[in-house]
Scaffold this active site. Structure first.
Site, short mmCIF file in Angstrom:
data_model
loop_
_atom_site.label_atom_id
_atom_site.label_comp_id
_atom_site.label_asym_id
_atom_site.label_seq_id
_atom_site.Cartn_x
_atom_site.Cartn_y
_atom_site.Cartn_z
N TRP A 32 7.10 -44.06 -33.35
CA TRP A 32 8.37 -44.08 -32.62
C TRP A 32 8.29 -44.91 -31.36
O TRP A 32 7.25 -44.96 -30.68
CB TRP A 32 8.75 -42.64 -32.26
N ASN A 34 10.97 -45.70 -27.77
CA ASN A 34 12.28 -45.73 -27.11
C ASN A 34 12.23 -46.59 -25.85
O ASN A 34 11.82 -47.77 -25.99
CB ASN A 34 12.94 -44.35 -26.94
N ASP A 35 12.60 -46.10 -24.69
CA ASP A 35 12.83 -46.97 -23.53
C ASP A 35 11.75 -48.01 -23.25
O ASP A 35 10.55 -47.69 -23.30
CB ASP A 35 12.89 -46.13 -22.24
N GLN A 51 8.15 -46.29 -24.25
CA GLN A 51 8.05 -44.89 -24.66
C GLN A 51 7.64 -44.87 -26.13
O GLN A 51 8.30 -45.46 -26.97
CB GLN A 51 9.40 -44.20 -24.48
N ARG A 162 13.72 -37.82 -13.11
CA ARG A 162 12.81 -38.70 -13.86
C ARG A 162 13.16 -40.17 -13.75
O ARG A 162 14.17 -40.53 -13.19
CB ARG A 162 12.79 -38.29 -15.34
C1 FRU Z 1 15.94 -42.09 -21.89
C2 FRU Z 1 14.92 -40.98 -21.70
C3 FRU Z 1 14.39 -40.96 -20.29
C4 FRU Z 1 13.06 -40.29 -20.44
C5 FRU Z 1 12.60 -40.83 -21.77
C6 FRU Z 1 11.78 -39.89 -22.58
O1 FRU Z 1 16.02 -42.52 -23.20
O2 FRU Z 1 15.49 -39.72 -22.05
O3 FRU Z 1 15.24 -40.34 -19.36
O4 FRU Z 1 12.17 -40.62 -19.42
O5 FRU Z 1 13.76 -41.18 -22.50
O6 FRU Z 1 11.29 -40.49 -23.73
#
Ligand code: FRU
Length: 446
Positions: A32, A34-35, A51, A162
């Site tokens: 996976w 993400n960010d 991420q 965060r």
């Molecule tokens: C945004 C988020 C952030 C967090 C991260 C966790 O997509 O929710 O706020 O740090 O992803 O994966």
């Protein structure tokens, strides 16, 4: 025996050739994503952290994955940079080059890269009962990363605070951290050494949360006019002034991302040409039976443009993407209807269209319709034109599982994931004023 040893010494290069593997949108080799995190240029390379779940194709076990590139297009995957510990899993954050070694963790002649990230307390066994806090990690070679033993550098404040975004503020010679607090509130913190942080104020971006970005950017065509931008994960942003303490918005929050799959955008720190380059997570999409999940947008260069009495962020694909061009697909009768049959499903298409009279660009089964007032991108969504110009430019980047549309100097950017069905989609154009298309090569072939 000899062969086995050879294989161990030289693991086969990743092919990145699976059916639904994007060819120039970044994906994790496995697992996976993400960010985008810690986007920074350091020691001759662009660093993309992200991420990452190294253990599965769903969200979890948040770790910072890592890749580097000399040109923002061809990425080299590297070992994960930051792994979960007793303070929590590693959520989003940013990175800066600490040129003056204010943190004392490197030297001025060998400045460290410093990363600020959220330790998401309570999201793994070892951090049970702990809250979210902000932590520091650093490197002096861009490859080996050290967490500060004294972490966290900013203890829990409220909610699930965060995603620290850190920038240098030259007028007050200080580091500034924008941090998501709770609801639609973001905090501003100041530091002289990246290790001790003091609160300076709060800003609200109505209806927005997570992943702030904060940067100064010149207004296009207005020499010496610069503004500060504070954006959030949804792309909504404020334009205003910032004195190192207080962010004062000068207009209402505007939407910055128009497609269905565009989230958590961040910009690079220390970009060597002074450009403001952004990458977002193309959240969503389907990748059936793939070893990876999710993709990043292409890198895009931001501008601030005065349009209809507002200052608007505009984003255009970085020029380095032209490195991927191969064959130019010829269109001779673009004024009426033209047909082209590329041999590839990786495409860049540039056109001029009118906002008053309808035109269509069909790429395989995906039809883009420019109608008076708006652009419709097949069944992926639609977006209103933001300026009142009658002739506008349109750039499309089509990858194996996504399309990105940039329109009217980048005022409209539309990112969407989809599963295409054709290996070499026919291109049919009706009513466009000009059109040029290129077949692109994969960023993963040498
Ligand atoms: C945004 C988020 C952030 C967090 C991260 C966790 O997509 O929710 O706020 O740090 O992803 O994966």
């Amino acid at each position: 025996m000899f062969l086995a040893a050879l294989v161990l010494m030289n693991p086969p290069a990743l092919q990145y050739s699976e059916t639904y593997r994007p060819q120039f949108h970044f994906t994790a080799p496995k697992g996976w994503l993400n960010d985008p995190n810690g986007l920074v240029y350091y020691r001759g390379k662009y660093h993309l952290f992200y991420q990452h779940n190294p253990f599965g194709t769903e969200w979890g076990n948040m770790t910072w994955g890592h890749a580097t590139s000399a040109d923002l297009i061809h990425w080299q995957n590297l070992p994960n940079a930051l792994a979960p510990d007793q303070l929590g899993t590693v959520f989003s954050g940013s990175a800066v080059v600490d040129w003056k070694n204010t943190c004392g963790l490197g030297t001025e002649s060998d400045p460290p890269m410093v990363m600020l990230y959220t330790a998401a307390g309570g999201t793994n066994e070892e951090s049970k009962g702990k809250r979210f806090s902000q932590c520091l990690a650093y490197t002096t070679d861009g490859e080996t990363f050290h967490k500060l033993p004294a972490n966290p550098v900013l203890p829990h404040i409220e909610g699930e605070n965060r995603d620290p975004k850190v920038v240098w503020h030259e007028p007050t010679k200080s580091w500034i951290m924008a941090l998501y607090l709770d609801g639609d509130r973001f905090g501003i913190f100041r530091s002289s050494d990246l290790r001790k942080w003091t609160p300076a104020g709060n800003v609200t971006i109505p209806g927005s949360s997570e992943c702030p970005d904060l940067f100064e950017i010149p207004v296009d065509g207005e020499s010496k006019v610069k503004k500060w931008v504070l954006s959030s994960a949804s792309g909504r942003y404020l334009v205003g002034s910032f004195d190192g303490y207080e962010f004062k918005p000068e207009q209402e929050a505007l939407p910055g991302a128009f497609g269905p799959n565009d989230y958590a955008a961040q910009t690079f720190s220390d970009e060597p040409k002074g450009r403001r380059i952004q990458i977002s997570w193309m959240r969503g999409g389907k990748y059936p039976d793939m070893p990876f999940n999710q993709q990043m947008s292409v890198p895009r260069e931001l501008h601030l443009i005065r349009s209809n009495n507002k200052l608007r962020l505009a984003a255009l694909p970085v020029r380095e993407l032209q490195l991927l061009r191969t064959n130019k697909v010829a269109f001779t009768r673009a004024e009426s209807t033209a047909f082209g049959q590329p041999r590839s499903n990786l495409l860049e298409i540039r056109a001029k269209v009118s906002t008053n009279s309808p035109s269509k660009i069909r790429v395989g089964r995906l039809e883009l319709r420019c109608e008076p007032g708006k652009l419709i991108v097949g069944n992926l969504g639609s977006v209103d034109y933001l300026s009142d110009r009658s002739d506008i430019d349109l750039t499309l980047y089509i990858d194996r599982t996504s399309i990105e549309v940039f329109m009217d100097r980048g005022l409209v950017q539309f990112a969407a994931c989809y599963l295409p069905t054709e290996a070499a989609p026919e291109i049919v154009v009706t009513g466009a004023k000009e059109l040029t298309a290129w077949e692109l090569k994969s960023a993963w072939t040498k």
